[in-house]
Enzyme design. Sequence first.
Site, PDB file in Angstrom:
ATOM      1  N   TYR A 222       0.858  -1.195   0.000  1.00  0.00           N
ATOM      2  CA  TYR A 222       0.000   0.000   0.000  1.00  0.00           C
ATOM      3  C   TYR A 222       0.884   1.232   0.000  1.00  0.00           C
ATOM      4  O   TYR A 222       1.886   1.276   0.721  1.00  0.00           O
ATOM      5  CB  TYR A 222      -0.892   0.035   1.249  1.00  0.00           C
TER       6      TYR A 222
ATOM      7  N   GLU B 291      -0.503   4.869  -0.442  1.00  0.00           N
ATOM      8  CA  GLU B 291      -1.291   6.080  -0.711  1.00  0.00           C
ATOM      9  C   GLU B 291      -0.432   7.318  -0.490  1.00  0.00           C
ATOM     10  O   GLU B 291       0.369   7.370   0.441  1.00  0.00           O
ATOM     11  CB  GLU B 291      -2.527   6.112   0.197  1.00  0.00           C
TER      12      GLU B 291
ATOM     13  N   ASP C 214      -6.196  13.641 -24.844  1.00  0.00           N
ATOM     14  CA  ASP C 214      -6.196  12.237 -24.432  1.00  0.00           C
ATOM     15  C   ASP C 214      -5.525  11.471 -25.579  1.00  0.00           C
ATOM     16  O   ASP C 214      -6.143  11.188 -26.597  1.00  0.00           O
ATOM     17  CB  ASP C 214      -7.647  11.770 -24.230  1.00  0.00           C
TER      18      ASP C 214
ATOM     19  N   THR D  29      -3.485   6.117 -21.806  1.00  0.00           N
ATOM     20  CA  THR D  29      -3.323   4.781 -21.252  1.00  0.00           C
ATOM     21  C   THR D  29      -1.892   4.362 -21.549  1.00  0.00           C
ATOM     22  O   THR D  29      -1.190   5.010 -22.333  1.00  0.00           O
ATOM     23  CB  THR D  29      -4.292   3.778 -21.905  1.00  0.00           C
TER      24      THR D  29
ATOM     25  N   LYS E  93      -1.576   0.650 -25.044  1.00  0.00           N
ATOM     26  CA  LYS E  93      -1.948   0.543 -26.463  1.00  0.00           C
ATOM     27  C   LYS E  93      -0.675   0.621 -27.306  1.00  0.00           C
ATOM     28  O   LYS E  93       0.157  -0.275 -27.200  1.00  0.00           O
ATOM     29  CB  LYS E  93      -2.980   1.628 -26.801  1.00  0.00           C
TER      30      LYS E  93
ATOM     31  N   ARG F 159      -1.640  -2.553 -18.576  1.00  0.00           N
ATOM     32  CA  ARG F 159      -2.898  -1.809 -18.567  1.00  0.00           C
ATOM     33  C   ARG F 159      -2.830  -0.741 -17.489  1.00  0.00           C
ATOM     34  O   ARG F 159      -2.473  -1.036 -16.345  1.00  0.00           O
ATOM     35  CB  ARG F 159      -4.070  -2.742 -18.267  1.00  0.00           C
TER      36      ARG F 159
HETATM   37  N1  DSN Z   1     -11.674   0.944 -24.886  1.00  0.00           N
HETATM   38  C1  DSN Z   1     -10.500   1.572 -25.445  1.00  0.00           C
HETATM   39  C2  DSN Z   1     -10.330   1.285 -26.887  1.00  0.00           C
HETATM   40  O1  DSN Z   1     -10.524   0.140 -27.253  1.00  0.00           O
HETATM   41  O2  DSN Z   1      -9.973   2.157 -27.650  1.00  0.00           O
HETATM   42  C3  DSN Z   1     -10.493   3.024 -25.186  1.00  0.00           C
HETATM   43  O3  DSN Z   1     -10.383   3.189 -23.815  1.00  0.00           O
END
Ligand code: DSN
Length: 419
Positions: free
Chosen positions: A52, A54, A197, A223, A226, A232
């Site tokens: 933990y 925080e 984003d 994120t 990707k 993730r």
């Molecule tokens: N769900 C994601 C995507 O597949 O692009 C976006 O967060």
Amino acid sequence: MTPNLAAADPEVWAIVEQETRRQRDHLELIASENYVSTAVLEAAGSVLTNKYAEGLPGKRYYGGCEFVDLVEDVARRRAMTLFGAPGVNVQPHSGAQANGAVYLAALKPGETLLGLDLSNGGHLTHGSAANSSGKLYRAVHYRVDSRGFIDLDSVREMARREQPRIIVTGASAYPRTWDFAAFRSIADEVGALLLADVAHVAGLVVTGLHPSPFPHCDYVTTTTHKTLRGPRGGIAMARAELMKGLNSAVFPGSQGGPLMHVIAAKAVAFGEALRPEFRTYAAAVLENAQVLAHRLLEHGFDLVSGGTDNHLMLLDLSSRPYSGKDAEEALGRAGITVNKNTVPNEKRSPFVTSGVRLGTPALTTRGMGPAEVSRIADWIAEALDHRDDPEHLARIAAEVRDLCAGFPVPGLDRERLPS
Ligand code: DSN
């Protein structure tokens, strides 16, 4: 000795094995997915999950944080170098949490947010009525023009009319380049904050293959899993003077304890992305996307905006006698994993759709190049032509498995990868 997963929980182990096989034997064309390295997997599966922490490094609410502090500092330093970011918080559990934190920091409930419409490629967290961003704030949306490109004149007009507190750029299904400088000039004209984003194009941004949102944007979220090819998760970045508010919006504003094992894995992925090989990878993702788009056009498919500048494209099936859902199912039976997706001016429900989104990040990680990608486009056309013929689809799936066998997957097939 503590038994490992196979011995301790054969039921869960068997499911993980099935998923491992699926990832190996299928062609992964979901534009938002990728395969992480063995090193990222190890960090994500490490004992840091037990801790933990925080708070922020050096200012925690728990003892024993001396080592997780170090790893969070590595992640922060690498992220700031990668993105040229003045400040970063690496704790968001996801891109959605990162966006939620930005809104919490920047907006009061009821204030106006201007983002790309969901059915035009935007994300749920860009003000969809179904998401907290559309429930807590007054969300208004810009759209793409009849060719499928963002119409900056109409964004400007909307911004003047709606006077948003924040303008959101970025998308989940937009195949073209974002002009952050143009959005900055619109935001300045109406006194709005600007959020980018960059979840989808992050791997292209950090390699200079897509324009950078800095210095134009006040906030930048992404994120990490990707095109960036990490675990993730999400991160949220901002101009230096906005970081204090953003940090508070992540914790305690919207999250509790950060996932330190995931933060360690983010640090590893950022380290990988800082290496020259990652730029070679990102360039190959783009080349493969061009090949896939051109070959699909040769097969007579319509693509939203006529092609792509990035790692993804949208097949527009509006003129065909089958839906995005039908296509996703048929391609799945042929061993090709995609997701159905709405297209601009969508007439069907989001569960059915008239489009399919395709991306090349995962194939490229496996080492597939133009020859394989061209073959994959041919299989896509063949599978959709024979979508009602299970035997034909099974034959394609067998050919797909043969191709996949020659392309080991990092993290899954570590013993078969060249060192
Ligand atoms: N769900 C994601 C995507 O597949 O692009 C976006 O967060």
